[in-house]
Design a protein around this motif. Structure first.
Motif: not given
Length: 137
Positions: A63-67, A73-74, A76-86
């Motif tokens: 939901l953060t990534w979609l928003r 940006a997701a 940074r918002t969630l205080f995790i790395g881009t690789a973790t989002v991926k």
């Protein structure tokens, strides 16, 4: 299952040869299987098939990534790395694929999130409608 025969095919060009006389049996052989799309009322309720079992964190990342629009940006918002989002998004896509509801694109994941009740579409009326860098006079 319905079986298509050569006689069911429509010629694709204007120079198709006519059916030979006396050889009708050659036109009744099965060409390929066509899936039966008919359903019983008992086996199909018309509802969206069940979604995958996403964790609370996967839902939050999705939901953060979609928003916010980007993986960076997701993160940074969630205080995790881009690789973790991926990694989260890859797992989410794998879970959707495992239940027979693939979602390869961002828009497909958005649709799945709406279908599965993670997103109330009425809360997204402001997304992408204004450019934050443009100020009104």
């Amino acid at each position: 299952m319905t079986i298509a025969t050569a006689s069911d095919q429509v010629p694709t060009d204007n120079h198709a040869s006519p059916k030979p006389q006396g050889r009708a049996d050659s036109y009744s052989r099965p060409l390929r299987s066509i899936p039966d799309t008919s359903t019983d009322a008992d086996s199909y309720s018309g509802a969206t098939p069940p979604g995958p079992d996403l964790t609370a964190r996967e839902i939050e990342v999705l939901l953060t990534w979609l928003r916010v629009g980007t993986k960076a940006a997701a993160g940074r918002t969630l205080f995790i790395g881009t690789a973790t989002v991926k990694s989260h998004l890859t797992r989410i896509r794998q879970k959707y694929m495992a239940v027979g509801r693939p979602a390869a694109s961002k828009s497909a994941l958005f649709i799945r999130a709406v279908q599965d009740g993670y997103i109330d579409i009425t809360e997204w009326d402001d997304v992408g409608l204004t450019d934050p860098d443009i100020t009104e006079d």
